[in-house]
Design an enzyme around this catalytic site. Structure first.
Site, PDB file in Angstrom:
ATOM      1  N   GLU A 115      50.385  18.576  92.456  1.00  0.00           N
ATOM      2  CA  GLU A 115      49.211  18.162  93.211  1.00  0.00           C
ATOM      3  C   GLU A 115      48.728  19.383  93.978  1.00  0.00           C
ATOM      4  O   GLU A 115      49.533  20.166  94.472  1.00  0.00           O
ATOM      5  CB  GLU A 115      49.520  17.052  94.226  1.00  0.00           C
ATOM      6  CG  GLU A 115      49.868  15.720  93.622  1.00  0.00           C
ATOM      7  CD  GLU A 115      51.377  15.572  93.410  1.00  0.00           C
ATOM      8  OE1 GLU A 115      52.146  16.368  93.983  1.00  0.00           O
ATOM      9  OE2 GLU A 115      51.772  14.661  92.675  1.00  0.00           O
ATOM     10  N   ASN A 120      41.450  23.901  97.482  1.00  0.00           N
ATOM     11  CA  ASN A 120      42.190  25.129  97.173  1.00  0.00           C
ATOM     12  C   ASN A 120      41.744  25.669  95.816  1.00  0.00           C
ATOM     13  O   ASN A 120      42.468  25.616  94.821  1.00  0.00           O
ATOM     14  CB  ASN A 120      43.693  24.861  97.203  1.00  0.00           C
ATOM     15  CG  ASN A 120      44.512  26.124  97.185  1.00  0.00           C
ATOM     16  OD1 ASN A 120      44.015  27.198  96.859  1.00  0.00           O
ATOM     17  ND2 ASN A 120      45.785  26.000  97.519  1.00  0.00           N
ATOM     18  N   TYR A 127      46.005  27.629  88.169  1.00  0.00           N
ATOM     19  CA  TYR A 127      46.624  26.602  87.334  1.00  0.00           C
ATOM     20  C   TYR A 127      45.818  26.367  86.057  1.00  0.00           C
ATOM     21  O   TYR A 127      46.394  26.260  84.970  1.00  0.00           O
ATOM     22  CB  TYR A 127      46.803  25.298  88.125  1.00  0.00           C
ATOM     23  CG  TYR A 127      47.736  25.454  89.308  1.00  0.00           C
ATOM     24  CD1 TYR A 127      48.935  26.164  89.212  1.00  0.00           C
ATOM     25  CD2 TYR A 127      47.413  24.921  90.541  1.00  0.00           C
ATOM     26  CE1 TYR A 127      49.781  26.314  90.298  1.00  0.00           C
ATOM     27  CE2 TYR A 127      48.254  25.058  91.639  1.00  0.00           C
ATOM     28  CZ  TYR A 127      49.434  25.763  91.507  1.00  0.00           C
ATOM     29  OH  TYR A 127      50.270  25.910  92.584  1.00  0.00           O
TER      30      TYR A 127
END
Length: 160
Positions: A115, A120, A127
């Site tokens: 998570e 962000n 990611y």
């Protein structure tokens, strides 16, 4: 051991090692500097005690980052991946993430979940560029300055 470019002419060698209880006073200031709602030393100690895969990235004895991951039942969950503010934008987050994914494979995980705060964007970009895909949004998951913030749930299938 990897090398981190600090400028065009300077490089620093860094390495990874398993986190120990002795590291907690070294990593906690990084945690405090990185998050409005940081993990406590107790959170880190409990995670170590539970046997989670926890690693420290360092150079010359200075801690530059760390991660915590738990793996069970063929899945892994990245709980915390943090780079000290002064060391961001040098590829260290990518190094830590690659190490985490390799450790997940060693623990027979077929996928890794995480998570991340929807605000962000740097982490989300890391990611995505590392093969994670968006699964869902968990509404009001994180405490925030005024109220709560959503979490983006992400997943990467591993080819170990």
């Amino acid at each position: 051991m990897s090398h981190v470019p600090l400028s065009e002419n300077r490089v620093v060698a860094h390495g990874l090692r398993a986190m120990t209880v002795a590291d907690l006073p070294l990593i906690h200031p990084i945690e405090l500097a990185s998050y409005d709602h940081p993990w406590s030393i107790g959170n880190f100690a409990d995670s170590l005690g539970a046997g989670y895969s926890m690693w420290v990235l360092e150079a010359g004895g200075d801690v530059m980052g760390y991660y915590a991951m738990m793996a069970a039942a063929g899945e892994a969950h990245l709980l915390n991946l943090t780079i000290a503010p002064d060391w961001r934008r040098h590829g260290l987050g990518r190094d830590l993430l690659a190490h985490c994914l390799a450790r997940a494979c060693e623990q027979q995980a077929g996928s890794v979940f995480l998570e991340v705060r929807t605000s962000n964007t740097a982490a989300i970009s890391l990611y995505h560029s590392s093969g994670f895909v968006d699964l869902a949004v968990r509404r009001a998951y994180y405490p925030a300055g005024e109220g709560r913030e959503d979490a983006l749930i992400m997943k990467k299938d591993l080819a170990c």
